[in-house]
Scaffold this motif. Structure first.
Motif, short mmCIF file in Angstrom:
data_model
loop_
_atom_site.label_atom_id
_atom_site.label_comp_id
_atom_site.label_asym_id
_atom_site.label_seq_id
_atom_site.Cartn_x
_atom_site.Cartn_y
_atom_site.Cartn_z
N ALA A 205 18.32 9.29 5.59
CA ALA A 205 19.05 8.64 6.69
C ALA A 205 19.91 7.49 6.17
CB ALA A 205 18.07 8.13 7.75
N ARG A 206 19.37 6.74 5.22
CA ARG A 206 20.16 5.64 4.62
C ARG A 206 21.44 6.17 3.99
NH1 ARG A 206 15.06 3.88 2.49
NH2 ARG A 206 14.29 2.01 3.55
N GLN A 207 21.34 7.30 3.35
CA GLN A 207 22.49 7.85 2.63
C GLN A 207 23.50 8.52 3.55
OE1 GLN A 207 20.98 10.45 -0.43
NE2 GLN A 207 19.49 8.96 -1.14
N ARG A 208 23.01 9.16 4.63
CA ARG A 208 23.88 10.04 5.41
C ARG A 208 24.25 9.51 6.78
NH1 ARG A 208 24.28 14.69 2.70
NH2 ARG A 208 22.72 15.12 1.11
N LEU A 209 23.55 8.49 7.26
CA LEU A 209 23.80 8.02 8.63
C LEU A 209 24.38 6.61 8.66
CD1 LEU A 209 20.62 9.38 10.48
CD2 LEU A 209 22.79 10.52 10.00
N LEU A 210 25.11 6.26 7.64
CA LEU A 210 25.78 4.96 7.62
C LEU A 210 26.99 4.98 8.53
CD1 LEU A 210 25.64 4.07 3.82
CD2 LEU A 210 24.72 2.65 5.66
N THR A 215 34.73 8.34 10.47
CA THR A 215 36.17 8.11 10.58
C THR A 215 36.45 7.21 11.78
OG1 THR A 215 36.55 9.99 12.06
CG2 THR A 215 36.56 10.43 9.68
N LYS A 216 37.68 6.76 11.90
CA LYS A 216 38.06 5.90 13.01
C LYS A 216 37.84 6.59 14.35
CE LYS A 216 41.93 3.13 14.76
NZ LYS A 216 43.35 2.73 14.52
N ALA A 221 34.45 7.43 19.34
CA ALA A 221 33.61 8.28 20.18
C ALA A 221 32.17 7.78 20.20
CB ALA A 221 33.67 9.72 19.69
N TYR A 222 31.71 7.31 19.05
CA TYR A 222 30.34 6.81 18.95
C TYR A 222 30.14 5.58 19.83
CZ TYR A 222 26.18 4.72 16.79
OH TYR A 222 24.95 4.17 16.57
#
Length: 299
Positions: A205-210, A215-216, A221-222
């Protein structure tokens, strides 16, 4: 501390990618207390029906290396019939994944993992596990499998043939993370992963959910998602009503007015805690809850 993407968003947008399976496998391994390796993500018939049919919605459906079905749902909004929804989800899943004419011995094991961000039921814990057992009404013994059934099903207990339910009441976690499961609940609650956390899946999660990997457009959207999920006026109204009802009930039981005030104050703090997780500014939280800035900063 780095900023990470909330798990509910990752569930919908990222964790279906095989490259990111390790994150979800880590949570499931920690929760189920056995090594879970996801073979692939599946599409249930429920997931293919009309979008407005919320009772059929499946957030994520996986199949592990043993062929078990694992249904993972995240629910942000208060739903009083959520227990029945859990039952409906597993029941429909069982019927979807058995072919017409197959024997009942072909029914597949189902795990239902429910991550809820609202007050579901009444209890003091923040992780619950539900199984099915048959207990004698006269001798109080538990019905067991026969030796032949044990050999046939490769199981030793009747409960292992039935769906198992897990409920993670994320907002009820308010303690130090002392176990791998606590570390996961802390992340689900706050969206943060402390450097010392080492539960399975959290390194992935640390590596992939930063956040800075987005993207902008993805970030825009987030943040819209964060604005919409929990702090809606009707949810606040529901929480307040439940808090007042709880307070009145406690006050009647204990014969004092303090119970109602305590219930209202607890409800306000629950709302404020959610708003802080979403990054809403203190002034807005003060206006919505009536708490003082010092109370909010202490949460």
């Amino acid at each position: 501390m780095a900023n990470y993407i909330r798990f509910d968003w990752a569930m919908k947008r990222m964790l279906r990618n095989k490259a990111n399976f390790g994150v979800l496998e880590g949570l499931l391994t920690t929760l189920l207390r056995e090594k879970i390796t996801i073979r692939h993500m599946l599409e249930s018939e429920s997931n293919q029906e009309e979008e407005y049919d919320k009772y059929n919605r499946v957030d994520m459906l996986a199949e592990n290396s043993k062929g078990d079905l694992i249904l993972v749902e995240v629910q942000n909004n208060n739903e009083f019939a959520y227990f029945q929804r859990m039952l409906f989800g597993t029941s429909k899943l069982i019927t979807e994944y058995i072919s017409r004419g197959e024997g009942y011995d072909k029914i597949r094991k189902v795990y239902s993992v429910n991550i809820v961000y609202f007050s579901l039921g009444h209890g003091t814990d923040y992780v619950y596990h539900g199984t099915t057992e048959f207990r004698g009404i006269h001798d109080n013994d538990i019905l067991q499998l026969s030796p032949f059934q044990m050999e046939k099903f490769k199981e030793t207990e009747v409960c292992k043939l039935f769906p198992e339910y897990y409920v993670l009441k994320v907002n009820d976690f308010n303690r130090l993370a002392k176990t791998p499961l606590d570390e996961w609940i802390y992340y689900l609650n706050t969206g943060n992963i402390p450097d010392e956390s080492n539960a399975p899946g959290l390194e992935e999660a640390r590596q992939r959910l930063l956040l800075d990997r987005m993207t902008k457009d993805e970030l825009a959207a987030y943040y819209r998602h964060l604005d919409n999920i929990v702090i809606l006026r009707d949810n606040i109204t529901t929480e307040r009503a439940e808090g007042r009802a709880e307070g009145r009930a406690e006050g009647r039981a204990e014969g004092r007015v303090e119970g109602e005030a305590e219930g209202r104050n607890k409800e306000k703090k629950d709302i404020a805690r959610k708003m802080k997780v979403l990054g809403i500014d203190t002034a807005t939280i003060v206006g919505a809850t009536g708490l003082s800035e010092s109370d909010i900063s202490a949460l």
